[in-house]
Design a protein around this motif. Sequence first.
Motif, PDB file in Angstrom:
ATOM      1  N   ASP A  76      -4.376  18.077  11.425  1.00 33.22           N
ATOM      2  CA  ASP A  76      -5.442  19.395  11.909  1.00 33.22           C
ATOM      3  C   ASP A  76      -6.418  18.593  11.413  1.00 33.22           C
ATOM      4  N   ILE A  77      -6.913  18.525   9.962  1.00 32.04           N
ATOM      5  CA  ILE A  77      -8.290  18.672   9.882  1.00 32.04           C
ATOM      6  C   ILE A  77      -8.986  16.981  10.563  1.00 32.04           C
ATOM      7  N   ALA A  78      -8.355  16.435  10.510  1.00 32.16           N
ATOM      8  CA  ALA A  78      -9.013  14.765  10.786  1.00 32.16           C
ATOM      9  C   ALA A  78      -8.869  15.003  12.578  1.00 32.16           C
ATOM     10  N   ALA A  79      -8.417  16.136  13.407  1.00 27.89           N
ATOM     11  CA  ALA A  79      -8.653  17.014  14.567  1.00 27.89           C
ATOM     12  C   ALA A  79      -9.520  16.938  15.043  1.00 27.89           C
ATOM     13  N   GLU A  80      -9.354  18.591  14.143  1.00 30.17           N
ATOM     14  CA  GLU A  80     -10.405  19.548  13.942  1.00 30.17           C
ATOM     15  C   GLU A  80     -12.073  19.534  14.155  1.00 30.17           C
ATOM     16  N   TYR A  81     -11.819  18.870  12.709  1.00 30.05           N
ATOM     17  CA  TYR A  81     -13.145  18.247  12.405  1.00 30.05           C
ATOM     18  C   TYR A  81     -14.503  16.776  12.854  1.00 30.05           C
ATOM     19  N   ASP A  82     -15.004  16.749  13.788  1.00 28.23           N
ATOM     20  CA  ASP A  82     -15.605  16.068  14.064  1.00 28.23           C
ATOM     21  C   ASP A  82     -16.915  14.930  13.029  1.00 28.23           C
ATOM     22  N   ASP A  83     -17.030  15.853  12.641  1.00 26.80           N
ATOM     23  CA  ASP A  83     -17.829  15.545  12.111  1.00 26.80           C
ATOM     24  C   ASP A  83     -17.934  14.292  10.530  1.00 26.80           C
ATOM     25  N   VAL A  84     -15.929  14.625  10.419  1.00 26.40           N
ATOM     26  CA  VAL A  84     -14.814  14.466   8.977  1.00 26.40           C
ATOM     27  C   VAL A  84     -14.428  13.139   9.084  1.00 26.40           C
ATOM     28  N   SER A  85     -14.336  11.662   8.708  1.00 26.09           N
ATOM     29  CA  SER A  85     -13.606  10.869   8.075  1.00 26.09           C
ATOM     30  C   SER A  85     -11.965  11.401   7.773  1.00 26.09           C
ATOM     31  N   VAL A  86     -10.742  11.552   8.075  1.00 27.57           N
ATOM     32  CA  VAL A  86      -9.664  11.460   7.200  1.00 27.57           C
ATOM     33  C   VAL A  86      -9.009  10.202   7.236  1.00 27.57           C
ATOM     34  N   VAL A  87      -9.023   9.564   5.784  1.00 28.28           N
ATOM     35  CA  VAL A  87      -8.704   8.344   5.412  1.00 28.28           C
ATOM     36  C   VAL A  87      -7.480   8.556   4.012  1.00 28.28           C
ATOM     37  N   GLY A  88      -6.580   8.181   5.314  1.00 25.10           N
ATOM     38  CA  GLY A  88      -4.796   7.545   4.149  1.00 25.10           C
ATOM     39  C   GLY A  88      -4.950   6.558   3.075  1.00 25.10           C
ATOM     40  N   ILE A  89      -5.123   6.439   1.847  1.00 25.51           N
ATOM     41  CA  ILE A  89      -4.383   5.274   1.614  1.00 25.51           C
ATOM     42  C   ILE A  89      -3.029   5.426   0.387  1.00 25.51           C
ATOM     43  N   ASN A  90      -1.961   3.991   0.873  1.00 28.57           N
ATOM     44  CA  ASN A  90      -1.342   4.225   0.637  1.00 28.57           C
ATOM     45  C   ASN A  90      -0.635   3.368  -0.376  1.00 28.57           C
ATOM     46  N   PRO A  91      -1.233   3.474  -2.764  1.00 28.96           N
ATOM     47  CA  PRO A  91      -0.837   2.378  -3.160  1.00 28.96           C
ATOM     48  C   PRO A  91       0.536   1.875  -3.559  1.00 28.96           C
ATOM     49  N   ASN A  92       1.709   2.753  -3.426  1.00 30.90           N
ATOM     50  CA  ASN A  92       2.714   2.859  -4.268  1.00 30.90           C
ATOM     51  C   ASN A  92       3.127   0.905  -3.767  1.00 30.90           C
ATOM     52  N   ASP A  93       4.292   0.829  -5.064  1.00 27.03           N
ATOM     53  CA  ASP A  93       4.784  -0.580  -4.789  1.00 27.03           C
ATOM     54  C   ASP A  93       5.744  -0.443  -3.593  1.00 27.03           C
ATOM     55  N   ALA A  94       5.866  -1.068  -2.612  1.00 29.78           N
ATOM     56  CA  ALA A  94       6.371  -1.190  -1.056  1.00 29.78           C
ATOM     57  C   ALA A  94       7.425  -2.283  -1.635  1.00 29.78           C
ATOM     58  N   GLU A  95       7.794  -2.907  -2.939  1.00 30.35           N
ATOM     59  CA  GLU A  95       8.595  -3.635  -3.224  1.00 30.35           C
ATOM     60  C   GLU A  95       9.977  -2.846  -3.689  1.00 30.35           C
ATOM     61  N   GLU A  96       9.034  -2.134  -4.860  1.00 30.87           N
ATOM     62  CA  GLU A  96      10.135  -0.853  -5.484  1.00 30.87           C
ATOM     63  C   GLU A  96      10.549   0.264  -4.531  1.00 30.87           C
ATOM     64  N   TYR A  97       9.706   0.432  -3.419  1.00 32.06           N
ATOM     65  CA  TYR A  97      10.344   1.613  -2.125  1.00 32.06           C
ATOM     66  C   TYR A  97       9.466   1.011  -1.357  1.00 32.06           C
ATOM     67  N   PRO A  98      10.427   0.596  -0.498  1.00 34.53           N
ATOM     68  CA  PRO A  98      10.827   0.348   1.137  1.00 34.53           C
ATOM     69  C   PRO A  98       9.451   1.078   1.789  1.00 34.53           C
ATOM     70  N   ASP A  99       9.880   2.880   1.593  1.00 31.38           N
ATOM     71  CA  ASP A  99       9.473   3.625   2.499  1.00 31.38           C
ATOM     72  C   ASP A  99       8.077   3.219   2.906  1.00 31.38           C
ATOM     73  N   ASP A 100       7.553   2.687   1.583  1.00 36.21           N
ATOM     74  CA  ASP A 100       5.970   2.280   1.529  1.00 36.21           C
ATOM     75  C   ASP A 100       5.081   1.295   1.833  1.00 36.21           C
ATOM     76  N   SER A 101       6.046   1.098   2.261  1.00 36.55           N
ATOM     77  CA  SER A 101       5.801  -0.774   3.185  1.00 36.55           C
ATOM     78  C   SER A 101       4.333  -0.662   4.538  1.00 36.55           C
ATOM     79  N   LEU A 102       3.270  -1.512   4.624  1.00 42.61           N
ATOM     80  CA  LEU A 102       2.525  -1.610   5.415  1.00 42.61           C
ATOM     81  C   LEU A 102       3.447  -1.057   6.857  1.00 42.61           C
ATOM     82  N   GLU A 103       4.630  -1.322   7.072  1.00 46.11           N
ATOM     83  CA  GLU A 103       5.557  -1.334   8.736  1.00 46.11           C
ATOM     84  C   GLU A 103       5.909  -0.452   8.661  1.00 46.11           C
ATOM     85  N   SER A 104       6.608   0.244   7.296  1.00 45.77           N
ATOM     86  CA  SER A 104       6.835   1.538   7.553  1.00 45.77           C
ATOM     87  C   SER A 104       5.810   2.680   7.800  1.00 45.77           C
ATOM     88  N   MET A 105       4.828   1.898   7.007  1.00 47.59           N
ATOM     89  CA  MET A 105       3.467   3.174   7.739  1.00 47.59           C
ATOM     90  C   MET A 105       2.867   2.906   9.010  1.00 47.59           C
TER      91      MET A 105
END
Length: 188
Positions: free
Chosen positions: A61-90
């Motif tokens: 919602d914030i990303a959609a509503e605020y034109d002057d704000v950039s919303v950036v998610g960064i996923n740092p989790n270990d994708a070997e142990e947590y494959p749901d956090d791989s780039l492909e899953s992202m």
Amino acid sequence: MVLEESDTDLKAGETPPDFELEASDGETYTLESFEDAEALLVVFTCNHCPYAKAKFDLLNDIAAEYDDVSVVGINPNDAEEYPDDSLESMREYVDAGEIEYDAYLRDADQTVAKSYGAVCTPDPFLFRRGEDGDFELAYQGRLDDALNPEDEPSRIHVREAIDSILAGEAVDLEWRPSQGCSIKWTDE
């Protein structure tokens, strides 16, 4: 899942550590990629943590509503142990419309999360454009007052902070630590 609270060494007014990370869209992003924004919301997050997932809609919602704000998610989790956090899953989350941020980045070697002092998901950092044109930390803390995934928020702290920034005012919020799952470090 281990419950953690954010705890950063970044202080108000400090510039964000730079990064160069691949995104779910296949592009590489740096801080300069968001140079047109008045505010930058960097949130260390992931795909599998229930605390992070509970904030997807708010961040979308914030990303959609605020034109002057950039919303950036960064996923740092270990994708070997947590494959749901791989780039492909992202990519799957973005393609399915579950995540609609301005960019969803993969911090595979976890250096960016460490440089920011992020410890949990979600762990938000809100930067405003300073007088010199560089971003500077304006708020680091909870997105809202719903501390558990099933809770409904009554106060959205990050919206208050963004509104203050866009009005040219100081952010007058107590920095209360975010709460969520621990970042899944590769060296632990």
